[in-house]
Design an enzyme around this catalytic site. Structure first.
Site, short mmCIF file in Angstrom:
data_model
loop_
_atom_site.label_atom_id
_atom_site.label_comp_id
_atom_site.label_asym_id
_atom_site.label_seq_id
_atom_site.Cartn_x
_atom_site.Cartn_y
_atom_site.Cartn_z
N HIS A 1 -4.46 -1.84 -13.97
CA HIS A 1 -4.29 -1.24 -12.65
C HIS A 1 -2.86 -1.45 -12.15
CE1 HIS A 1 -8.68 -1.07 -12.63
NE2 HIS A 1 -8.67 -2.34 -12.95
N HIS B 1 3.57 -0.03 -4.01
CA HIS B 1 3.74 0.03 -2.56
C HIS B 1 3.79 1.48 -2.10
CE1 HIS B 1 5.01 -0.67 1.48
NE2 HIS B 1 6.15 -0.04 1.28
N CYS C 1 9.61 -4.31 3.20
CA CYS C 1 8.29 -3.98 2.66
C CYS C 1 7.81 -4.94 1.57
CB CYS C 1 8.31 -2.55 2.11
SG CYS C 1 8.62 -1.30 3.38
N HIS D 1 -1.66 8.63 2.21
CA HIS D 1 -2.26 9.72 2.97
C HIS D 1 -3.11 9.19 4.12
CE1 HIS D 1 -5.35 12.87 3.78
NE2 HIS D 1 -4.30 13.67 3.66
N HIS E 1 16.97 -9.75 -6.61
CA HIS E 1 17.73 -9.49 -5.39
C HIS E 1 19.09 -8.88 -5.74
CE1 HIS E 1 19.16 -9.83 -1.35
NE2 HIS E 1 18.22 -10.65 -0.96
N ASN F 1 2.89 4.41 5.54
CA ASN F 1 3.63 3.23 5.07
C ASN F 1 3.46 2.12 6.10
OD1 ASN F 1 5.48 1.27 4.32
ND2 ASN F 1 7.15 2.71 3.92
#
Length: 455
Positions: free
Chosen positions: A331, A335, A168, A364, A247, A368
């Site tokens: 803001h 994700h 992602c 919603h 990582h 995803n």
């Protein structure tokens, strides 16, 4: 006397020259986003309650325990009835997908978004110097980037990169690659395409750790246009200020918490383990340790240092005196990986419902959509006219590996394009998100069925 003056002035002029050269070089290395296009699938791909239930009930391997688990997951997922599903799954072919299904799915998303990107930006395919396509679950020969080059007849000297397996957070990895290339090449235009191959990776077994991905992931994608040409600065919508990648692949538990493999019965899928929340928290913490001093104002860091030296961590959280991320950020683009991801991130950063609204509403409406999810969140902010010139946006991403990639954007002008949200933005934020699954299928929790086993 004149010679002596010249000797004194020479070092000063030379230093001034080096400073000017450095400023000009840095200006040429800026990473501007000029435009982006999110994919909106056809309306006949919407995954309503009925169509979702029919897909679930088609799996004859599921028992009543798995049905109950799926019902509970769907109800608490934060996903509505307007998300989109791959064509082959809706047609009932999820158990026997083909390579053609994968390519058709990718072609539809990639070419639809690129067509709009070229049309609205005015940039020609022959003007593109760098092309990156990231799809984690699909690697083809020729590569997906080659399919794009062939479709649009791009230049022979274009730099192409095909990124797979990054999960992602792949969008920000691709942006980091563009940023690094911009440091050594002037006046370059780059395109990044982020999507995921969902149709041929639908899990058809009954292992709960694999079934979760079917409940969360949906069809989506985005194409983005970047440039470091300062003559195009006036067309930019946002500018990249800082990006940091963390990582944790050396940690075995973190490495294995998101894994593509076969279950015990031999059915391939994407496994999400219970260690995922811990790995996500650890990766985010390590990332913010380095990122925070670069994005939060000095006065806020001093305040937090003084307060934290007097209070314990528990007292800080209880009193709401923790680090105030809003001191330097307007803001938060989180994700939309799932309700738990959004809520835990919001709690950790002490964000309000207003701050979390874009991510929650994106989850919603779209579900995803993997690496493309950020851009639907950004699109929500833009459609709601939240983004004003000079505002800062913190983009937070988590991905398999395990990785945490975060970055800070600066808004270059007031933004108000309704983009992919055009037909529904006025319906959001929904006052109360009611999931219809429990109301329609609550019978599955009836204790009378506790002895039933569906094979």
């Amino acid at each position: 006397m004149e010679l002596l003056t010249a000797l004194y002035l020479f070092p000063v002029l030379y230093i001034a020259y080096l400073l000017c050269k450095r400023v000009i070089k840095k200006r040429d290395q800026c990473c501007y986003m000029l435009h982006y296009e999110c994919f909106k699938p056809p309306e006949d791909r919407k995954l309503s309650t009925e169509s979702c239930a029919s897909i679930v009930f088609r799996n004859k391997r599921l028992r009543i325990e798995e049905f109950r688990y799926l019902l509970k997951t769907m109800v608490s997922s934060g996903i509505g009835e307007s998300t989109y599903c791959p064509k082959n799954v809706l047609e009932g072919r999820e158990a026997s997908p083909t390579l053609t299904d994968s390519l058709e799915e990718m072609d539809e998303i990639i070419f639809a978004t690129l067509d709009k990107l070229f049309d609205k930006s005015g940039i020609s395919p022959t003007d593109v110097d760098i092309l990156i396509v990231n799809v984690s679950l699909l690697a083809t020969i020729p590569s997906l980037t080659s399919r794009v080059v062939n479709r649009y007849k791009m230049r022979h000297d274009i730099k192409t990169f095909n990124v797979t397996g990054m999960g992602c957070s792949a969008s920000l990895i691709a942006i980091d690659m563009v940023q690094q290339l911009f440091k050594v090449h002037k006046n370059m235009n780059a395109i990044i395409v982020s999507t995921e191959s969902m149709g041929t990776n639908w899990y058809t077994g009954r292992d709960r750790s694999f079934m979760l991905s079917n409940c969360l992931f949906r069809t989506g994608g985005c194409s983005m246009l970047f440039s470091n040409n300062r003559h195009l600065k006036h067309r930019a919508i946002i500018k990249l200020n800082y990006l940091l990648r963390t990582h944790l692949g050396a940690d075995d538990a973190a490495y294995k918490c998101c894994f593509q493999k076969e279950d015990d019965e031999g059915y391939p899928g994407f496994c999400l383990t219970r260690h995922l929340p811990k790995a996500a928290a650890q990766a985010l913490t390590e990332n913010l340790k380095v990122l925070v001093p670069r994005i939060i104002p000095l006065w806020e860091l001093i305040r937090y240092f003084i307060v934290s030296s007097c209070w314990t961590k528990g007292e800080l959280e209880k009193a709401g005196k923790g680090l105030n991320f809003k001191a330097g950020i307007q803001h938060f683009c989180i994700h939309p990986g799932g309700r738990a991801v959004i809520d835990s991130t919001g709690k950790g950063l002490q964000l309000s419902d207003y701050d979390l609204e874009p991510a929650r509403m994106t989850l919603h409406r779209w579900g995803n959509t993997s690496a493309a999810g950020f851009w639907y969140v950004l699109g929500y902010m833009e459609a709601k006219k939240r983004l004003k010139k000079g505002d800062k946006i913190l983009m937070i991403s988590l991905g398999a590996g395990f990785k945490c990639n975060n970055c800070l954007w600066e808004v270059m002008r007031d933004l108000k394009d309704r983009n992919a949200w055009d037909d529904c933005i006025d319906e959001y934020p929904a006052e109360k998100i009611v999931n219809p699954f429990m109301a329609r299928y609550s019978w599955i929790n009836d204790e009378v069925l506790s002895f039933v086993r569906l094979n």
